[in-house]
Design a protein around this motif. Sequence first.
Motif, PDB file in Angstrom:
ATOM      1  N   ARG A 181       0.855  -1.166   0.000  1.00 25.84           N
ATOM      2  CA  ARG A 181       0.000   0.000   0.000  1.00 25.84           C
ATOM      3  C   ARG A 181       0.900   1.228   0.000  1.00 25.84           C
ATOM      4  O   ARG A 181       2.100   1.132   0.301  1.00 25.84           O
ATOM      5  CB  ARG A 181      -0.957   0.010   1.193  1.00 25.84           C
ATOM      6  CG  ARG A 181      -0.312   0.208   2.553  1.00 25.84           C
ATOM      7  CD  ARG A 181      -1.365   0.414   3.641  1.00 25.84           C
ATOM      8  NE  ARG A 181      -0.763   0.592   4.949  1.00 25.84           N
ATOM      9  CZ  ARG A 181      -0.586  -0.367   5.835  1.00 25.84           C
ATOM     10  NH1 ARG A 181      -0.939  -1.609   5.521  1.00 25.84           N
ATOM     11  NH2 ARG A 181      -0.025  -0.117   7.001  1.00 25.84           N
ATOM     12  N   GLU A 183       1.270   5.543   0.943  1.00 30.50           N
ATOM     13  CA  GLU A 183       0.804   6.742   1.617  1.00 30.50           C
ATOM     14  C   GLU A 183       1.395   7.961   0.921  1.00 30.50           C
ATOM     15  O   GLU A 183       2.534   7.935   0.456  1.00 30.50           O
ATOM     16  CB  GLU A 183       1.220   6.745   3.086  1.00 30.50           C
ATOM     17  CG  GLU A 183       0.629   5.607   3.911  1.00 30.50           C
ATOM     18  CD  GLU A 183       1.122   5.586   5.335  1.00 30.50           C
ATOM     19  OE1 GLU A 183       0.531   4.870   6.156  1.00 30.50           O
ATOM     20  OE2 GLU A 183       2.118   6.289   5.626  1.00 30.50           O
ATOM     21  N   CYS A 195       0.812  12.541   6.814  1.00 26.90           N
ATOM     22  CA  CYS A 195       0.088  11.745   5.814  1.00 26.90           C
ATOM     23  C   CYS A 195      -1.192  12.464   5.390  1.00 26.90           C
ATOM     24  O   CYS A 195      -1.977  12.904   6.224  1.00 26.90           O
ATOM     25  CB  CYS A 195      -0.236  10.366   6.379  1.00 26.90           C
ATOM     26  SG  CYS A 195      -1.099   9.288   5.212  1.00 26.90           S
ATOM     27  N   ARG A 198      -4.152   7.445   2.377  1.00 27.97           N
ATOM     28  CA  ARG A 198      -3.616   6.086   2.293  1.00 27.97           C
ATOM     29  C   ARG A 198      -4.353   5.329   1.194  1.00 27.97           C
ATOM     30  O   ARG A 198      -5.547   5.495   1.014  1.00 27.97           O
ATOM     31  CB  ARG A 198      -3.773   5.359   3.630  1.00 27.97           C
ATOM     32  CG  ARG A 198      -2.921   5.926   4.748  1.00 27.97           C
ATOM     33  CD  ARG A 198      -3.128   5.194   6.062  1.00 27.97           C
ATOM     34  NE  ARG A 198      -2.230   5.680   7.100  1.00 27.97           N
ATOM     35  CZ  ARG A 198      -2.499   6.727   7.864  1.00 27.97           C
ATOM     36  NH1 ARG A 198      -3.643   7.377   7.707  1.00 27.97           N
ATOM     37  NH2 ARG A 198      -1.639   7.126   8.785  1.00 27.97           N
ATOM     38  N   SER A 199      -3.621   4.478   0.505  1.00 23.69           N
ATOM     39  CA  SER A 199      -4.171   3.791  -0.662  1.00 23.69           C
ATOM     40  C   SER A 199      -4.805   2.453  -0.288  1.00 23.69           C
ATOM     41  O   SER A 199      -4.749   1.999   0.867  1.00 23.69           O
ATOM     42  CB  SER A 199      -3.074   3.547  -1.692  1.00 23.69           C
ATOM     43  OG  SER A 199      -2.268   2.451  -1.298  1.00 23.69           O
ATOM     44  N   THR A 201      -4.833  -1.721  -0.737  1.00 24.26           N
ATOM     45  CA  THR A 201      -3.774  -2.726  -0.703  1.00 24.26           C
ATOM     46  C   THR A 201      -3.857  -3.584  -1.958  1.00 24.26           C
ATOM     47  O   THR A 201      -4.934  -4.049  -2.331  1.00 24.26           O
ATOM     48  CB  THR A 201      -3.896  -3.611   0.546  1.00 24.26           C
ATOM     49  OG1 THR A 201      -3.769  -2.780   1.709  1.00 24.26           O
ATOM     50  CG2 THR A 201      -2.812  -4.676   0.573  1.00 24.26           C
TER      51      THR A 201
END
Length: 363
Positions: A181, A183, A195, A198-199, A201
């Motif tokens: 994943r 960030e 941050c 967040r992406s 997975t």
Amino acid sequence: MTASTLKSYTCKDLAQMARSEGITGWHSMRKDELVAALVRAKRKSQGKGAVKSAVTKKLQQRPTASPERLRVQREISRVQQESAERKNLSCTSEGRPEPQKDRIVVLVRDPYWLHVCWEITPQSVERARSVLGQDWHGSAPTLRLIRVLDGGGGRLERCIEIHGGVSNWYVDVSDPPNSYRVEIGYRATGGEFYCLARSNTVTTPVPGSADVVDNNWTDVAENADRIYAMSGGYSADGASMELQELLEERLRRRLGRPSEIRYGVGAAGDSRDGDELRLAVDAELVVYGSSDPNTHVTVSGEPVAVSPDGSFAVKVHFPDRRQVIPIVASSADGVEQKTIILGVERNTKLLDPVVKDTVAARS
């Protein structure tokens, strides 16, 4: 005007002069007091005039900016503007609408490459500037690549410095298959990371012959379904909403399981007049490997072309039974020979058909 000159005037004249000078309390002053007040007022007036004259003279003597100085100032302004644009992750290519929310999506392109796409709002960039404070000037827009471990935790693989003005980045990865994943945010000089998003997975596939036979695939529009599937779109857990939304917005069409988008309500109007649905399947087996350059390789007795780097790949018929495939490599001088036996079995089963109630699906 001196005090001796003022004493030659009458008290009435001195009172009139004091009144003109704006001296307070002149009407109750005696002649000597009027003279002293007028002298003080004259000295004060002369002092102000001298200061004003000096300031005017200094301003007149200030040198005008030279053309070279103006050029340097313009260049400094240009560099400062470019630096601000490169740091601003909300700046994207011209013509793109301003994003309404923060999101970052990772797409799997092949076993060794990830494609990262993002959208960041200006408000989020301003929040990052406020939180980082004095560290903002030394911070850099950064992608953090995180390897997802079996237990669900993550391990930071590396930080990738990016810049504003773009909305996607290619990231190389190694040792497939692995889960990742990403960030996106700002990394200060001291290592602190703020941050922004967040992406999803994703898991890279096992390296296979498709990379050699198909010569890779690079166009997202033509391979959207494959990218969607490799990025977890058809898995049991399903893809993240950001991934599906991003692909659907860019491609202007829906993505999902065939039962959801291809044979749903829209297909109910396509009459098949009671004909049975046809489905025929066959298979080919791709055998690939590597050996020393200039070796002679055969698969099931058939010679195979070997690339200059020693790699080879060939498709063979894969019938519905067990079979043994010998792969033999011989050195160029014929002195040495190595053999690998590949045992495979194909077992094809036809399941009972399932007929869905389209009326219930519509409701």
